[in-house]
Design a protein around this motif. Structure first.
Motif, short mmCIF file in Angstrom:
data_model
loop_
_atom_site.label_atom_id
_atom_site.label_comp_id
_atom_site.label_asym_id
_atom_site.label_seq_id
_atom_site.Cartn_x
_atom_site.Cartn_y
_atom_site.Cartn_z
N PHE A 152 55.88 -26.52 23.65
CA PHE A 152 56.57 -26.21 24.91
C PHE A 152 56.38 -27.27 26.00
O PHE A 152 56.84 -27.08 27.13
N LEU A 153 55.71 -28.38 25.69
CA LEU A 153 55.51 -29.43 26.70
C LEU A 153 56.78 -30.23 26.94
O LEU A 153 57.04 -30.68 28.06
N LYS A 154 57.59 -30.39 25.90
CA LYS A 154 58.76 -31.26 25.91
C LYS A 154 59.64 -31.08 27.14
O LYS A 154 59.87 -32.02 27.90
N ILE A 155 60.12 -29.87 27.40
CA ILE A 155 61.09 -29.65 28.47
C ILE A 155 60.46 -29.84 29.84
O ILE A 155 61.10 -30.36 30.76
N THR A 170 68.46 -28.90 30.50
CA THR A 170 67.86 -29.39 29.26
C THR A 170 67.83 -28.32 28.18
O THR A 170 67.87 -28.62 26.99
N ILE A 171 67.77 -27.06 28.59
CA ILE A 171 67.69 -25.95 27.63
C ILE A 171 68.84 -25.97 26.63
O ILE A 171 68.62 -25.80 25.42
N PRO A 172 70.11 -26.17 27.06
CA PRO A 172 71.20 -26.22 26.06
C PRO A 172 71.01 -27.31 25.01
O PRO A 172 71.41 -27.13 23.85
N PHE A 173 70.40 -28.43 25.39
CA PHE A 173 70.14 -29.48 24.41
C PHE A 173 69.08 -29.04 23.41
O PHE A 173 69.14 -29.39 22.23
N ASP A 174 68.09 -28.27 23.91
CA ASP A 174 67.09 -27.74 22.98
C ASP A 174 67.71 -26.71 22.04
O ASP A 174 67.28 -26.58 20.89
N ILE A 175 68.70 -25.98 22.54
CA ILE A 175 69.41 -25.03 21.68
C ILE A 175 70.17 -25.80 20.59
O ILE A 175 70.17 -25.41 19.42
N ARG A 176 70.81 -26.88 20.99
CA ARG A 176 71.52 -27.72 20.02
C ARG A 176 70.59 -28.25 18.94
O ARG A 176 70.98 -28.36 17.77
#
Length: 239
Positions: free
Chosen positions: A135-138, A181-187
């Motif tokens: 969870f550090l990434k975002i 950034t969350i939508p990119f993590d969803i992708r």
């Protein structure tokens, strides 16, 4: 269409976004938008950062070129190497013209960014990068983008600004970057899951992650509305 695909696949559009956010900061602080060497540093550093993890991947795992995620790189490998090399050269030229104070402030942020993508050390299953910390990434992405696009324009100006104003700008920028950034993590859920990365979408699921993103954007909007109304700068929110 080909031009747009080029902007997307080379991450040039992300680099331009970082530059324009920095110009936005100049406007928010009451400056006239001006080109400075640090904007070129941001542009080339962003291109390098958003491509270097792909470079590390294909250099350490040649089979990755067969993945759908790296299709464009596989088809344009020579140009990709040229792009990474050009971003390094452009960055080195830009720092020659930047203020010393900007470079000193940029150094710790640059180290964090490099350790985010480049291998820190080897582990039994392969290489380890800071981005693999659960969870550090975002949060790291949101912090680095906020620090670079808010603090560098301030340091470049050499002026003193209201601390509360700067803090709120930083916090608002952090929430905004976090949300988008969350939508990119969803992708990237499938790729992140297979590589063992733990992200918010993998923890909550795609639908709940979208909800978190929308709530974050709402908080961002409300904060901006209250912030700039209190400072008689509401015109900054006008389209």
């Amino acid at each position: 269409m080909k031009f747009l695909n080029l902007l997307v696949n080379t991450n040039i559009y992300i680099s331009l976004a970082a530059v324009f956010l920095s110009l936005e900061t100049q406007v928010q602080l009451g400056m006239r938008p001006q080109l400075h060497p640090y904007l070129f540093i941001i542009f080339f550093a962003t291109i390098f950062e958003y491509n270097v993890h792909r470079l590390v991947t294909i250099l350490t795992h040649k089979e990755a070129l067969k993945d759908a995620k790296h299709t464009w790189v596989g088809r344009n490998l020579i140009f990709f190497y040229f792009l990474v090399g050009a971003s390094i050269i452009g960055f080195l030229i830009a720092i020659c013209f930047a203020r010393r104070e900007v470079l000193i402030s940029l150094a710790p942020i640059a180290l964090i960014t490099i350790f985010y993508s480049l291998p820190v050390f080897k582990k039994n299953a392969g290489i380890f990068r800071f981005r693999e910390i659960p969870f550090l990434k975002i949060f790291l992405i949101a912090f680095v983008w906020s620090a670079v696009t808010i603090l560098l324009p301030i340091i470049q100006s050499g002026q003193n600004y209201n601390y509360l104003h700067v803090f709120l700008m930083f916090f608002e920028r952090f929430i905004f970057i976090f949300a988008i950034t969350i939508p990119f993590d969803i992708r990237d859920m499938k790729a992140d899951g297979s590589s063992g990365l733990k992200t918010i979408p993998l923890l909550l699921g795609a639908k709940k992650a979208i909800f978190v993103s929308n709530i974050s954007l709402l908080i961002f909007f409300v904060l901006c509305l209250l912030h700039y109304t209190a400072m008689n700068l509401l015109f900054l929110l006008a389209p």
